[in-house]
Design a protein around this motif. Structure first.
Motif, PDB file in Angstrom:
ATOM      1  N   PHE A   1       0.888  -1.335  -0.138  1.00 23.01           N
ATOM      2  CA  PHE A   1      -0.024  -0.037   0.109  1.00 23.01           C
ATOM      3  C   PHE A   1       0.876   1.122  -0.161  1.00 23.01           C
ATOM      4  N   LEU A   2       0.660   2.365  -0.851  1.00 17.51           N
ATOM      5  CA  LEU A   2       1.403   3.298  -0.952  1.00 17.51           C
ATOM      6  C   LEU A   2       0.881   4.407  -0.388  1.00 17.51           C
ATOM      7  N   SER A   3       1.748   5.191   0.596  1.00 15.89           N
ATOM      8  CA  SER A   3       1.307   6.464   1.211  1.00 15.89           C
ATOM      9  C   SER A   3       1.880   7.585   0.478  1.00 15.89           C
ATOM     10  N   PRO A   4       1.167   8.813   0.431  1.00 19.13           N
ATOM     11  CA  PRO A   4       1.741   9.855  -0.163  1.00 19.13           C
ATOM     12  C   PRO A   4       3.250  10.350   0.367  1.00 19.13           C
ATOM     13  N   SER A   5       4.059  10.824  -0.431  1.00 22.59           N
ATOM     14  CA  SER A   5       5.432  11.451   0.085  1.00 22.59           C
ATOM     15  C   SER A   5       6.029  12.331  -0.794  1.00 22.59           C
ATOM     16  N   ASN A   6       6.592  13.148  -0.510  1.00 23.40           N
ATOM     17  CA  ASN A   6       7.397  14.218  -1.666  1.00 23.40           C
ATOM     18  C   ASN A   6       8.884  14.271  -0.923  1.00 23.40           C
ATOM     19  N   GLU A   7       9.345  13.661  -0.027  1.00 22.27           N
ATOM     20  CA  GLU A   7      10.685  14.016   0.347  1.00 22.27           C
ATOM     21  C   GLU A   7      11.427  12.537   0.035  1.00 22.27           C
ATOM     22  N   VAL A   8      11.707  12.334  -1.171  1.00 25.26           N
ATOM     23  CA  VAL A   8      12.406  11.348  -1.581  1.00 25.26           C
ATOM     24  C   VAL A   8      13.190  11.564  -2.736  1.00 25.26           C
ATOM     25  N   SER A   9      13.479  12.567  -3.206  1.00 26.29           N
ATOM     26  CA  SER A   9      14.237  13.109  -4.186  1.00 26.29           C
ATOM     27  C   SER A   9      15.571  12.923  -3.925  1.00 26.29           C
ATOM     28  N   ASN A  10      16.201  12.788  -2.675  1.00 26.39           N
ATOM     29  CA  ASN A  10      17.510  12.782  -2.361  1.00 26.39           C
ATOM     30  C   ASN A  10      17.813  11.586  -2.016  1.00 26.39           C
ATOM     31  N   VAL A  11      16.910  10.608  -2.029  1.00 25.71           N
ATOM     32  CA  VAL A  11      17.180   9.094  -1.586  1.00 25.71           C
ATOM     33  C   VAL A  11      17.683   8.305  -2.651  1.00 25.71           C
ATOM     34  N   ARG A  12      18.858   7.887  -2.503  1.00 25.31           N
ATOM     35  CA  ARG A  12      19.381   6.918  -3.681  1.00 25.31           C
ATOM     36  C   ARG A  12      20.178   5.833  -3.092  1.00 25.31           C
TER      37      ARG A  12
END
Length: 266
Positions: free
Chosen positions: A108-119
């Motif tokens: 199940f996917l929750s909304p999130s916007n803090e992932v651009s820097n996750v590599r």
């Protein structure tokens, strides 16, 4: 103004159903004689027993004997009935182990916007995101994992493409088919009917591909809200289904198999 109460027909319907279960949908001459014979047989048995006891013990002691035997029979029936009710009472057993690797994973996917820097997984020490647990769940099933079914809510369906890029950055060498589920629907993770229906839709999709693959499927209940976890776990009461949970302390992945044992279980 006087109010006239109409007689409730509910009790009448119940009486009709009870009679139908005993004598069938219609009463003919043959059924009538069977009922009479049954009534006579039932009434003769206690009369015959009473007469037999009267012959053996006399009429003076007969009432005491009947009361004693009746109480004894009731006591036996009570204890025997209690034993079988306790033995056959429906129960749920839970089997837990480290989650075995599966080909199909449902999340199940929750909304999130803090992932651009996750590599990499090291970046999770700096970035707090609800997508960390789905990433751990996916990692656990690699390299066996082939299909990832992502259930989207009306709040997270716009994040699906970002989530795909997020997984591609973390697992650049993996070859996983990622399917959005509920993209064309308005699903809320606070609606049990929505959750139940969409989970069944995923299992139906898997069955259409290969009926045997349902046992190669596990549903992760870590993400989403508490109601998501409840419905996801309940849906695995169906034989052959399991769910998993990612620990928030040591990030271990455990699977749980809920087994319902009904009244016919040995």
């Amino acid at each position: 103004m006087k109010v006239r109460l109409k007689k409730n027909s509910f009790s009448g319907r119940n009486l009709k159903l009870a009679l139908t279960s005993i004598i069938g949908n219609f009463l003919n001459l043959q059924t009538f004689f069977i009922l009479i014979a049954f009534a006579v047989a039932v009434s003769w048995i206690p009369d015959g027993l009473g007469s037999l006891l009267n012959m053996w013990f006399g009429s003076e002691n007969l009432p005491y004997l009947q009361i004693g035997i009746g109480l004894f029979i009731l006591a036996v029936l009570f204890f025997v009935g209690s034993y079988f009710l306790k033995k056959n009472y429906p129960k749920i057993e839970i089997y837990s182990e480290e989650a075995p690797k599966k080909e199909n994973l449902i999340i199940f996917l929750s909304p999130s916007n803090e992932v651009s820097n996750v590599r990499s997984f090291e970046d999770f020490k700096k970035v707090k995101t609800p997508w960390q647990m789905p990433a751990v769940a996916v990692k656990h099933h690699l390299p066996k994992l082939k299909n990832l079914y992502v259930i989207l809510s009306n709040k997270s369906k716009n994040n699906f493409e970002d989530f795909k890029e997020f997984l591609n950055r973390l697992f650049p060498n993996s070859d996983i088919n990622i399917y959005p589920i509920g993209y064309d629907k308005d699903i809320t993770f606070e609606n049990m009917e929505d959750l139940k229906d969409i989970i069944e839709e995923v299992y139906e999709t898997i069955r259409k591909k290969d009926k045997r693959k349902e046992r190669e499927t596990i549903i992760d209940i870590t993400g989403g809200q508490k109601l998501v976890s409840i419905v996801g776990a309940v849906q695995t009461l169906i034989e052959g289904r399991t769910f998993q949970y990612v620990s928030t302390t040591d990030y271990s992945v455990k699977s749980f198999d809920l087994r319902y044992h009904g009244e016919h279980n040995d």
